[in-house]
Design a protein around this motif. Sequence first.
Motif, short mmCIF file in Angstrom:
data_model
loop_
_atom_site.label_atom_id
_atom_site.label_comp_id
_atom_site.label_asym_id
_atom_site.label_seq_id
_atom_site.Cartn_x
_atom_site.Cartn_y
_atom_site.Cartn_z
N ASP A 141 0.81 -1.22 0.00
CA ASP A 141 0.00 0.00 0.00
C ASP A 141 0.84 1.27 0.00
N ALA A 161 -2.51 3.79 -4.34
CA ALA A 161 -3.53 4.58 -3.67
C ALA A 161 -4.46 3.65 -2.87
N GLU A 162 -5.08 4.20 -1.83
CA GLU A 162 -5.96 3.42 -0.98
C GLU A 162 -7.17 2.93 -1.77
N GLY A 208 -4.13 9.65 -1.20
CA GLY A 208 -3.55 8.35 -1.50
C GLY A 208 -2.74 8.35 -2.79
#
Length: 469
Positions: free
Chosen positions: A192, A196-197, A208
Motif C-alpha cells: 500500500d 492509492a488506498e 492516496g
Amino acid sequence: MALTTRPPVSPNRSGWRGLVLRLHFYAGLLVGPFILVATVTGVLYVLTPQLESFLYAEQLRVPPAGRELPLADQVRAALATDPSGDLVAVRPAPEPGATTRVLFDDGLGESEHRAVFVDPGTGAVKGSLVSYGTSGVLPFRTTIDQLHRNLLLGEPGRLYSELAASWLWVVALGGLALWIARWRTRRASVRDLVRAEPGATGRRRIVGVHGSLGTWLLLGALFLSATGLTWSAYAGENVSALRASLGWSTPSLEADGHAGHGGGAAGEHDVAPAQLDSARFDPAQFDTVLAAARAAGIDATQIEIAMPAEPGAAWTVTEIKRSWPTEVDAVAIDAGTGAVVDQVRFADYPLVAKLARWGIDAHMGVLFGVANQVVLVAFGLGMITLIVLGYRMWWLRRPTRGRGWRLVPRGRLRSAARPAAVVAVLLAVGLGWFAPLLGISLLAFLVVDVVLGRLAARRSRSVRSANRP
C-alpha cells in the motif's frame, strides 16, 4: 491567511510527524511553483536533441563522402568566410554525413562561440550558428537550457533553480515520512506504500494518489536534486570546495607545457583557447595535433581540438562524448614536436568525479540516449501531477472555506526531547550553511509561521474577550 484553533492532536499527529507535516506544507505551498517551473522546463530540454537535429539539419548534415579533406583545408574554408572573431577550436565531423565545426570567439556570451559548419568532403561552408557550452548545443536548445537554468534572467535567475533543487529533496523525504506514518497508522501492507488506498474517494483518494506517486518518484527526486545542486551558484561552490578538500575533484589538463593535474569543475578541462599569432599559425597544425592525439590514445569520434591559450603553450585535444560509455579523456600536445605534455584519463578519475560526470549527463538526458530521455520525461510528468495534486489537497481545505489551514498545533520542536531538538536545530543550521537558499527560505518560513501564530492568538483573545459576559 488565517489559522483556526483546532482540537487536541491525536497521537498519530503528535511529535515529529507534526513538525514534518508543517515543514512539508509550507515548502510544498511556497516552493512548489519553483519546482513546477523547473520540472516543466526540464522536460522541454530533454525533448530538444531530436528537435535540434531537425531544425538545423542544413548545418548539421551533408551527403556522406568517401574521403574527407584534411582539417587544414576545412579550417581555411571557415576562415575564408571572414569571421569577426578569433579561431579557438575545431570539432571534426564525428561520423559520415556530419559536418565539421570550426569555432570562433566572436565576443558572444559566456561559453558561447560562433560555429562555422564545413562539409568535410567538399570544404563547402554550410552556415554558422552560435554554439553553447561543452555539449555544443545550438540556439533553440540553448534557449530552453537557459530557461530551465535561469528563466532567461541571467545570474539572478539562477536563484530560482537553486531554490527548487535545494528544497526538492526536503519535500520528497518529508512526504515519504508522512506517507509511512499514515501507512503504519492504517496498519496497511507494504504494497500500500506504492498504491492509492482502494475504495477511497474525495480528498482521501487524492491524498492516496499523492502519497503513492511520491513514493514511486522519490529516488528520481533525490537524484535530480543532488545533481542540480552541483550547477547552483552558492551550494554548488560548497560542493566543489568539499570535493576539492577530499581529493574528489575532476582532474584538469595543464596546457602550459608543465605536466601535472589540478582541481577543476565537474566535467570540464581548464583550458581557455585563444588565437595564436596569425603570422605563426599554420592550419596544418590541426592535422599534426590530431595525429599525435590519436597516437596517444584519443580514439573517440567526438573530440575538440583547442588552440593554445598563449604562444608556447600546448594544444589540447579532448574527447566530448557524454553518452555511455563515457569518453572524456584529454591530452595536451606540443604542436612543434608532437609530444604529449600532459594527459587526463577518465579511468584515472576519482570515483566521486566519475559519479559526478555520470550524474550530470544523466540529469541532462544524454547518458543513455533515448532511454534516458524517456525516463526523465516520465518522471517530469509524474512530478507535475504530484504538485498539482498537492495544491488540490490544499484547495479542498483552503482558509476561505472556513476551516483554516488545517495545520497541526505549534510547539512540536519545543515539546520534543531536548537532545533531539538540539540535533534538529544543528542539522538545520548545517544544511542552511551548505545550501544558503535553503537556509534563508527556511528562516523565512519560520518568520511567516510565527507571525501567523501571533495573529491567530490575538484573534482568539479578541473572540474570548467579546464573548465574556
